[in-house]
Scaffold this motif. Structure first.
Motif, short mmCIF file in Angstrom:
data_model
loop_
_atom_site.label_atom_id
_atom_site.label_comp_id
_atom_site.label_asym_id
_atom_site.label_seq_id
_atom_site.Cartn_x
_atom_site.Cartn_y
_atom_site.Cartn_z
N LEU A 187 0.82 -1.20 0.00
CA LEU A 187 0.00 0.00 0.00
C LEU A 187 0.86 1.26 0.00
O LEU A 187 1.89 1.31 0.70
N PRO A 188 0.43 2.31 -0.72
CA PRO A 188 1.11 3.60 -0.61
C PRO A 188 0.74 4.28 0.70
O PRO A 188 -0.28 3.96 1.33
N LYS A 189 1.55 5.25 1.09
CA LYS A 189 1.38 5.91 2.38
C LYS A 189 0.00 6.54 2.53
O LYS A 189 -0.54 6.61 3.64
N ALA A 190 -0.58 6.99 1.43
CA ALA A 190 -1.89 7.64 1.51
C ALA A 190 -2.99 6.70 1.96
O ALA A 190 -4.06 7.16 2.41
N ASP A 191 -2.76 5.40 1.88
CA ASP A 191 -3.81 4.43 2.19
C ASP A 191 -3.77 3.90 3.62
O ASP A 191 -4.58 3.03 3.98
N TYR A 192 -2.84 4.37 4.41
CA TYR A 192 -2.80 3.93 5.81
C TYR A 192 -2.45 5.10 6.72
O TYR A 192 -1.86 6.10 6.29
N LYS A 193 -2.80 4.95 7.96
CA LYS A 193 -2.54 5.98 8.98
C LYS A 193 -1.53 5.45 9.97
O LYS A 193 -1.64 4.31 10.44
#
Length: 409
Positions: A187-193
């Motif tokens: 996953l790219p960073k935008a898809d996880y917190k």
């Protein structure tokens, strides 16, 4: 390691495919040891790697030691993880831990579908990738074109520095007859917190925070099944034919990080020997180096560390030799790799604990490295890959003709 002393790195029997390149990478790791050791206290305070440390590791090419040459990586043999983490661990276990972790993800990405490799490396061949391989932490379901993924994963080391994350999950099907599947999702960073949860006693500088995903769509070609990583050709083999990318990933998983324990223990031994060489007993003014008990402890600790180094390196060299022959290890071999990975790290932990106890009250001072080495040793040993009860039980089961309980092997 005493001031002015060269870092130690040993050799087991066996060879690497590119000895000069391997030696050059190890030399680069060794050159960083003095400055990384000076930063160790600050790294702990920050709870993640200082920017200048990340920059040093990038400039030395250490993150890319297992990355394919076609991307500009070094594509070294798997044992490079042991040797480089060994050296960096003699400076700071947190730095070694993050280096080995993140470098191993370039290796793993080389096994993904070519489209996944291109998406990450075409944008930035230096991009760092975090991970959390705790399968029950996630839940995935198959949808058209890919998967929906959600979950909360702990222990994603170095995640704040990373643009991507490899998250392990169980894939569930509405049809119970299909059973469950273990799969890794990129996953790219935008898809996880990222959740700032890393307040711990050991490996404080690794920034191993939690990550949370809420119903992300992950395309099929940004995933890989664990069954495709158990040795032999992988989805990435068409681009990366080197046997390095045909190793059984989770069988060899302990050796991604075991070199960290090795280096940390070696530094503890070197520091202890340097101190007792010159120290006088507070109570009777005798030279500690004259005590037979001191001499025996140095002998025992060094024997455990040397044995651990031989075990770790031999496992990696043998696995590479098998891969070059096109041989996929059987379950007995795979469980032996896991057994020996845990056993060798336990040796390192025992050595550090013994030296810490032998150092008396002086080892308690936070101005010294020993208390950090002790905390880091036990933090390393707490990783499930180094739990000998788990690894030993599974090895014993297979040795007795029972099925493996580790579903990732």
């Amino acid at each position: 390691m005493a001031p002015g002393q060269e870092p130690s790195v040993g050799r087991a029997a066996g060879t690497q495919s590119d000895e000069p390149a391997h030696a050059a990478m190890v030399a680069k790791a060794g050159a960083l040891v003095p400055r990384l050791r000076e930063r160790a206290a600050r790294t702990e305070e920050l709870r993640h790697l200082p920017p200048e440390t990340e920059r040093d590791l990038h400039e030395a090419g250490l993150f890319r030691m297992l990355q394919p040459k076609r991307i500009g990586g070094a594509e070294l043999d798997y044992v490079a993880l042991i040797d480089c983490a060994d050296l960096l661990g003699q400076a700071d276990a947190s730095v070694a831990w993050n280096l080995a972790n993140l470098a191993s993800h370039h290796w793993m990405l080389g096994m993904f579908e070519p489209t996944a490799q291109d998406l990450v490396w075409a944008r930035d061949p230096d991009a760092l990738i975090a991970s959390s391989f705790i399968f029950p932490a996630g839940r995935a379901t198959r949808v058209e074109g890919g998967y929906r993924l959600h979950g909360s994963w702990p222990f994603s080391s170095g995640v704040a520095s990373c643009a991507w994350n490899m998250l392990a999950s169980v894939v569930y099907s509405e049809d119970e007859a299909d059973g469950i599947e273990y799969r890794i999702f990129l996953l790219p960073k935008a898809d996880y917190k990222v959740l700032d949860t890393w307040n711990v006693a050991g490996l404080r500088g690794t920034g191993s925070c939690d990550v949370e995903v809420r119903d992300a769509f992950v395309p099929e070609d940004m995933t890989v099944a664990v069954g495709d990583l158990d040795g032999g050709p992988t989805p990435g083999s068409k681009l990366n034919p080197n046997p390095l990318y045909a190793l059984p990933v989770f069988s060899l998983f302990p050796y991604v990080l075991s070199g960290v324990a090795l280096g940390n223990a070696q530094a503890c031994l070197d520091d202890y020997a340097e101190v007792v060489r010159h120290r006088i007993s507070t109570y009777n003014h005798a030279r500690l180096s004259d005590f037979q008990s001191t001499q025996i402890k140095i002998a025992e600790a060094s024997a455990k560390i040397d044995a651990a180094r031989l075990i770790m390196r031999s496992a990696c060299l043998n696995a590479m030799a098998d891969a070059r022959r096109g041989h996929i290890p059987d379950m007995a071999t795979k469980t032996r790799y896991r057994r020996d990975g845990a056993f060798s790290v336990n040796f390192c932990t025992d050595a550090v604990s013994m030296l810490f106890a032998a150092s008396g009250a002086r080892g308690l001072f936070t101005t010294g490295a020993l208390q950090r080495q002790f905390r880091d040793a036990h933090a390393i040993n707490s990783h499930l890959a180094f739990n000998f009860d788990a690894a030993g039980t599974n090895y014993g089961r297979v040795a007795l003709g029972l099925p493996s309980e580790n579903l990732t092997l």
